[in-house]
Design a protein around this motif. Structure first.
Motif, PDB file in Angstrom:
ATOM      1  N   ASN A 316      37.735  46.650  41.998  1.00  0.00           N
ATOM      2  CA  ASN A 316      38.375  48.217  41.946  1.00  0.00           C
ATOM      3  C   ASN A 316      37.021  49.334  42.694  1.00  0.00           C
ATOM      4  O   ASN A 316      37.838  49.317  43.533  1.00  0.00           O
ATOM      5  N   LEU A 317      36.057  48.289  43.044  1.00  0.00           N
ATOM      6  CA  LEU A 317      34.857  49.269  43.315  1.00  0.00           C
ATOM      7  C   LEU A 317      34.954  48.848  45.116  1.00  0.00           C
ATOM      8  O   LEU A 317      35.003  49.468  46.134  1.00  0.00           O
ATOM      9  N   HIS A 318      35.270  47.268  44.960  1.00  0.00           N
ATOM     10  CA  HIS A 318      35.618  46.741  46.512  1.00  0.00           C
ATOM     11  C   HIS A 318      36.550  47.413  47.241  1.00  0.00           C
ATOM     12  O   HIS A 318      36.611  47.089  47.928  1.00  0.00           O
ATOM     13  N   GLY A 319      37.556  47.345  46.385  1.00  0.00           N
ATOM     14  CA  GLY A 319      38.537  48.093  46.879  1.00  0.00           C
ATOM     15  C   GLY A 319      38.119  49.639  47.541  1.00  0.00           C
ATOM     16  O   GLY A 319      38.811  49.795  48.498  1.00  0.00           O
ATOM     17  N   TRP A 320      38.210  50.465  46.673  1.00  0.00           N
ATOM     18  CA  TRP A 320      37.106  51.762  47.158  1.00  0.00           C
ATOM     19  C   TRP A 320      36.438  51.142  48.114  1.00  0.00           C
ATOM     20  O   TRP A 320      36.569  52.407  49.281  1.00  0.00           O
ATOM     21  N   GLN A 321      35.232  50.565  48.141  1.00  0.00           N
ATOM     22  CA  GLN A 321      34.934  50.337  49.398  1.00  0.00           C
ATOM     23  C   GLN A 321      34.922  50.040  50.715  1.00  0.00           C
ATOM     24  O   GLN A 321      34.846  50.645  52.095  1.00  0.00           O
ATOM     25  N   LEU A 322      36.168  49.364  50.639  1.00  0.00           N
ATOM     26  CA  LEU A 322      36.834  48.836  51.864  1.00  0.00           C
ATOM     27  C   LEU A 322      37.363  50.043  52.545  1.00  0.00           C
ATOM     28  O   LEU A 322      37.448  50.261  53.379  1.00  0.00           O
ATOM     29  N   VAL A 323      38.227  51.091  51.751  1.00  0.00           N
ATOM     30  CA  VAL A 323      38.736  51.783  51.922  1.00  0.00           C
ATOM     31  C   VAL A 323      37.219  53.218  52.662  1.00  0.00           C
ATOM     32  O   VAL A 323      37.714  53.742  53.162  1.00  0.00           O
ATOM     33  N   ASP A 324      36.530  53.201  52.231  1.00  0.00           N
ATOM     34  CA  ASP A 324      35.672  54.206  52.509  1.00  0.00           C
ATOM     35  C   ASP A 324      35.539  53.754  53.806  1.00  0.00           C
ATOM     36  O   ASP A 324      34.735  53.855  54.574  1.00  0.00           O
ATOM     37  N   ASP A 356      36.597  45.883  27.644  1.00  0.00           N
ATOM     38  CA  ASP A 356      37.688  46.044  26.568  1.00  0.00           C
ATOM     39  C   ASP A 356      39.248  45.893  27.651  1.00  0.00           C
ATOM     40  O   ASP A 356      39.871  45.476  26.682  1.00  0.00           O
ATOM     41  N   ARG A 357      39.236  46.367  28.500  1.00  0.00           N
ATOM     42  CA  ARG A 357      40.706  45.992  29.385  1.00  0.00           C
ATOM     43  C   ARG A 357      40.626  44.900  30.164  1.00  0.00           C
ATOM     44  O   ARG A 357      41.465  44.495  31.455  1.00  0.00           O
ATOM     45  N   LEU A 358      39.632  44.082  30.219  1.00  0.00           N
ATOM     46  CA  LEU A 358      39.543  42.654  31.043  1.00  0.00           C
ATOM     47  C   LEU A 358      39.248  43.100  32.305  1.00  0.00           C
ATOM     48  O   LEU A 358      39.770  41.675  33.209  1.00  0.00           O
ATOM     49  N   LEU A 359      38.867  43.604  32.904  1.00  0.00           N
ATOM     50  CA  LEU A 359      37.702  43.155  33.963  1.00  0.00           C
ATOM     51  C   LEU A 359      36.901  44.401  34.211  1.00  0.00           C
ATOM     52  O   LEU A 359      36.062  44.837  33.351  1.00  0.00           O
ATOM     53  N   TYR A 360      36.476  44.093  35.517  1.00  0.00           N
ATOM     54  CA  TYR A 360      35.116  44.300  35.529  1.00  0.00           C
ATOM     55  C   TYR A 360      34.520  45.117  36.251  1.00  0.00           C
ATOM     56  O   TYR A 360      35.214  45.211  37.487  1.00  0.00           O
ATOM     57  N   ASP A 361      34.485  46.668  35.476  1.00  0.00           N
ATOM     58  CA  ASP A 361      34.506  47.691  36.854  1.00  0.00           C
ATOM     59  C   ASP A 361      33.151  48.769  36.134  1.00  0.00           C
ATOM     60  O   ASP A 361      33.045  49.446  34.710  1.00  0.00           O
TER      61      ASP A 361
END
Length: 377
Positions: A316-324, A356-361
């Motif tokens: 998810n962070l990488h998605g935000w970084q792509l937009v930035d 706990d949400r089954l992802l690394y965020d």
């Protein structure tokens, strides 16, 4: 950890002594003494398994360039890593005020250029490429470059940062070789320095080839370990190929096969059921992936079903970084070149950083930081 790794690293493409790049090897190229190798492997693995560090990325940049239309060309949305990144792009786009249209190549070679052509026909202001190999995609990217449409990508090259010789201004990724090293060292640490290893890769992607080569070099440098095989299995055909591949490997190696390493979690989606059907106890086989931290991988780790770790990407962070990064290009600025630290997810730390949400965020406040950069509420 990154400083420690770089201080020890050498060029992995040369001899065994330099290839494994993390642990001292005698000048003869002989493997390291098992005790020393294991101790150093544990140091690296323990550092990679710590909770996410405070944000060390950009804190300043241009305000939101509003009203942009972005095309996203995805290599294959069935891949959990790609899907996670696209979700991050969509989340960030809503905040920054952009519209997004997604084009899925579904892992099919004959669809890649078609999806790029369709994306171009949508008249985007910018192009994001999620997965794939940028050099394979070059013919379809040239028309974007000719129209001065800025481009960024995720996992489109073997190194993070600008991609020389291509129009892609930024490849967002963790350090693929560091990911591979941590994965292989985790296998050595978890096996007590006695792993019989099969590595799954997809040689049609350069990033996958380099990750599997790096893992293989480290396994070879461990005196108590055995590299049984590096198996080339196309990610796009893993669903049909992995069950019979797994059965064949079990038949050939029997109890000598105690560890499976892979360049992506998706291989284990189809290998684990076969192991269960074959009556293999969970403790008899360890699985570790050098990316990307998919939801099924988190479930396997949490339930103790063969998989013991994944070097998870902060998708998810990488998605935000792509937009930035794209926003900076729209504003006439350069890209940040930011590379996220490597993080190993295991049963011991899976409850932190959104496990706990089954992802690394990472719990480092990156969303609020990007909002402040873009001057968005």
């Amino acid at each position: 950890m990154r400083g420690f790794l770089l201080a020890l690293a050498c060029t992995w493409t040369l001899s065994v002594a330099t290839a494994q790049g993390l642990l001292p090897v005698p000048a003869s190229g002989a493997p390291v003494a098992a005790k020393d190798f294991l101790a150093r492997a544990k140091r690296v693995v323990d550092a990679a398994a710590r909770p996410a560090a405070p944000w060390n990325g950009p804190r300043n940049g241009p305000r939101a360039q509003s009203g942009k239309h972005i095309a996203v060309v995805a290599e294959d949305l069935r891949n959990g890593g790609i899907l996670g990144v696209v979700d991050g792009v969509l989340e960030a786009a809503r905040v920054i005020g952009w519209s997004v249209k997604i084009f899925d190549s579904a892992g099919a070679a004959d669809l890649r250029q078609k999806m790029l052509a369709n994306a171009l026909a949508s008249r985007p202001d910018g192009l994001i490429i999620a997965g794939g190999d940028v050099r394979t995609l070059l013919p379809g990217l040239r028309p974007f470059a000719e129209q001065s449409i800025p481009m960024v990508g995720w996992h489109v090259a073997s190194r993070a940062g600008p991609v020389p010789g291509t129009p892609v201004a930024m490849n967002v990724s963790t350090d693929p070789l560091e990911v591979a090293r941590v994965t292989a060292l985790a296998a050595i640490a978890q096996s007590g320095g006695h792993a019989g290893v099969v590595i799954f890769t997809d040689t049609s992607f350069r990033i996958a080839q380099e990750k599997s080569d790096a893992m293989a070099a480290i396994v070879r440098a461990c005196s108590g370990c055995t590299l049984l095989e590096v198996r080339d299995v196309a990610i796009s055909h893993s669903q049909e190929l992995m069950p019979r591949t797994t059965r064949a490997l079990l038949a050939h190696y029997g109890p000598r096969w105690t560890c499976a390493l892979a360049i992506n979690d998706i291989y284990f989606d189809y290998a684990a059921p076969v192991l269960t059907q074959a009556g293999i106890p969970n403790a008899a086989m360890i699985m570790l992936s050098a990316g990307d931290g998919s939801e099924p991988a988190f479930l396997r780790i949490r339930t103790g079903t063969f998989q013991t770790g994944t070097v998870a990407e902060p998708l998810n962070l990488h998605g935000w970084q792509l937009v930035d990064e794209m926003n900076r290009l729209f504003a006439g600025d350069g890209v940040t070149g930011y590379v996220s630290p490597v993080h190993l997810v295991t049963a011991d730390n899976i409850a932190v950083d959104s496990g706990d949400r089954l992802l690394y965020d990472p719990d480092n406040g990156y969303r609020d930081i990007y909002r402040r950069i873009w001057q968005r509420p």
